[in-house]
Design a protein around this motif. Sequence first.
Motif, short mmCIF file in Angstrom:
data_model
loop_
_atom_site.label_atom_id
_atom_site.label_comp_id
_atom_site.label_asym_id
_atom_site.label_seq_id
_atom_site.Cartn_x
_atom_site.Cartn_y
_atom_site.Cartn_z
N PHE A 141 0.86 -1.11 0.07
CA PHE A 141 -0.06 0.04 0.16
C PHE A 141 0.79 1.20 -0.11
CE2 PHE A 141 -2.32 -3.58 1.60
CZ PHE A 141 -3.70 -2.96 1.06
N LEU A 142 0.79 2.05 -1.25
CA LEU A 142 1.71 3.07 -1.39
C LEU A 142 1.44 4.22 -0.98
CD1 LEU A 142 2.65 1.85 -5.10
CD2 LEU A 142 3.82 1.10 -2.79
N VAL A 193 -10.14 -4.79 2.95
CA VAL A 193 -8.81 -4.97 3.30
C VAL A 193 -8.90 -5.52 4.90
CG1 VAL A 193 -6.63 -3.75 3.77
CG2 VAL A 193 -7.76 -3.20 1.83
N SER A 194 -7.95 -6.19 5.30
CA SER A 194 -7.99 -6.73 6.53
C SER A 194 -8.03 -5.53 7.60
CB SER A 194 -6.47 -7.72 6.80
OG SER A 194 -5.72 -7.02 6.98
N TYR A 195 -8.28 -5.95 8.71
CA TYR A 195 -8.68 -4.58 9.67
C TYR A 195 -7.37 -4.17 10.09
CZ TYR A 195 -9.86 -2.45 14.16
OH TYR A 195 -9.90 -1.41 15.07
N LYS A 196 -6.40 -5.16 10.59
CA LYS A 196 -4.86 -4.89 11.29
C LYS A 196 -4.36 -4.12 9.90
CE LYS A 196 -0.65 -6.90 12.50
NZ LYS A 196 0.30 -8.09 12.68
N THR A 197 -4.28 -4.14 8.70
CA THR A 197 -3.78 -3.41 7.68
C THR A 197 -4.43 -2.23 7.41
OG1 THR A 197 -3.08 -5.47 6.42
CG2 THR A 197 -3.29 -3.09 5.01
N ARG A 198 -5.68 -2.01 7.66
CA ARG A 198 -6.40 -0.86 7.82
C ARG A 198 -5.90 0.06 8.92
NH1 ARG A 198 -11.38 -3.82 7.21
NH2 ARG A 198 -12.59 -2.60 8.85
N GLN A 199 -5.82 -0.45 10.00
CA GLN A 199 -5.28 0.28 11.05
C GLN A 199 -4.19 0.76 10.90
OE1 GLN A 199 -8.30 0.80 12.62
NE2 GLN A 199 -7.47 0.95 14.34
N GLU A 200 -3.17 -0.05 10.53
CA GLU A 200 -1.68 0.37 10.12
C GLU A 200 -1.65 1.73 9.23
OE1 GLU A 200 2.89 -1.22 9.04
OE2 GLU A 200 0.94 -2.39 8.86
N ILE A 201 -2.59 1.51 8.22
CA ILE A 201 -2.53 2.43 7.19
C ILE A 201 -3.10 3.74 7.64
CG2 ILE A 201 -3.83 3.29 4.89
CD1 ILE A 201 -3.73 0.20 4.01
N THR A 229 -2.94 4.88 10.65
CA THR A 229 -2.01 5.56 11.64
C THR A 229 -0.82 6.22 10.77
OG1 THR A 229 -2.39 3.88 13.43
CG2 THR A 229 -0.20 5.03 13.26
N LYS A 230 -0.33 5.48 10.04
CA LYS A 230 0.73 6.25 9.05
C LYS A 230 0.15 7.20 8.27
CE LYS A 230 3.73 2.22 9.31
NZ LYS A 230 4.68 1.22 8.58
N MET A 231 -0.94 7.22 7.59
CA MET A 231 -1.53 8.21 6.80
C MET A 231 -1.47 9.58 7.61
SD MET A 231 -5.11 8.40 4.82
CE MET A 231 -4.98 6.94 3.87
N LYS A 232 -2.11 9.37 8.80
CA LYS A 232 -2.34 10.65 9.45
C LYS A 232 -1.09 11.43 9.73
CE LYS A 232 -4.24 12.02 14.39
NZ LYS A 232 -4.75 11.47 15.30
N ARG A 233 0.22 10.20 10.16
CA ARG A 233 1.43 11.03 10.62
C ARG A 233 2.06 11.66 9.46
NH1 ARG A 233 6.94 7.58 12.37
NH2 ARG A 233 7.92 9.45 12.54
#
Length: 207
Positions: free
Chosen positions: A89-90, A115-123, A125-129
């Motif tokens: 996910f770029l 998309v898996s819940y874990k992956t959505r949460q990581e995306i 978090t990183k998108m916000k940052r």
Amino acid sequence: MEFKQGFVYHISNEYFELVNDPYLMQNKENGNLRPTYFCMKDDLTSLLWVVPMSTRIEKYQAIANKQIEKHGSSITIVIGDYVGRKNAFLLQNLFPITEKYLHHVHTINGAQVPVSYKTRQEIATKMKRILLLHEKGTKLIFPDIKRLKMLMLSELAEMSIVNPQSSLLNSRQSIIAQIAEAKEESLKRASNRADTQPPKKSRELTD
């Protein structure tokens, strides 16, 4: 079409023709639609933030590993799960759209799969940052998201569906000026399109 959180979409060609950004993915051959995109909604503005996906795991894992070695972490690439297989996910190619430009939801054997819940949460978090760092002047995203965001906010404002409480709209004069600037830049790009060669694909953009 109506947006559903957590799913993967294809984006209408109309969007790419409108914004004319050389760092967005180009059309594939034979008239096929662009690759799949994971979308997340910003409730403050009603914009959708779009993350291109790629199955070229080795390529993007290597880039992420270099970032980890240099900075201790990688926030611009997420290697996550979709339909039981790894996808990149770029976030480095992140860009904003409105629901108007959703062409259709991606399906697997006729079924819509999130998309898996874990992956959505990581995306998320990183998108916000990344977006916070971008606002502070740290360039981590290839497309000109400031200009693209103003164009999309302009469309939403015309449809009167921008949240009036959005912090992005607190300074009305500033927003109007930025929208006008974004529109002017888009028109310039469109007028020059016929006189220039199509932009080369970024080496980080293609699947």
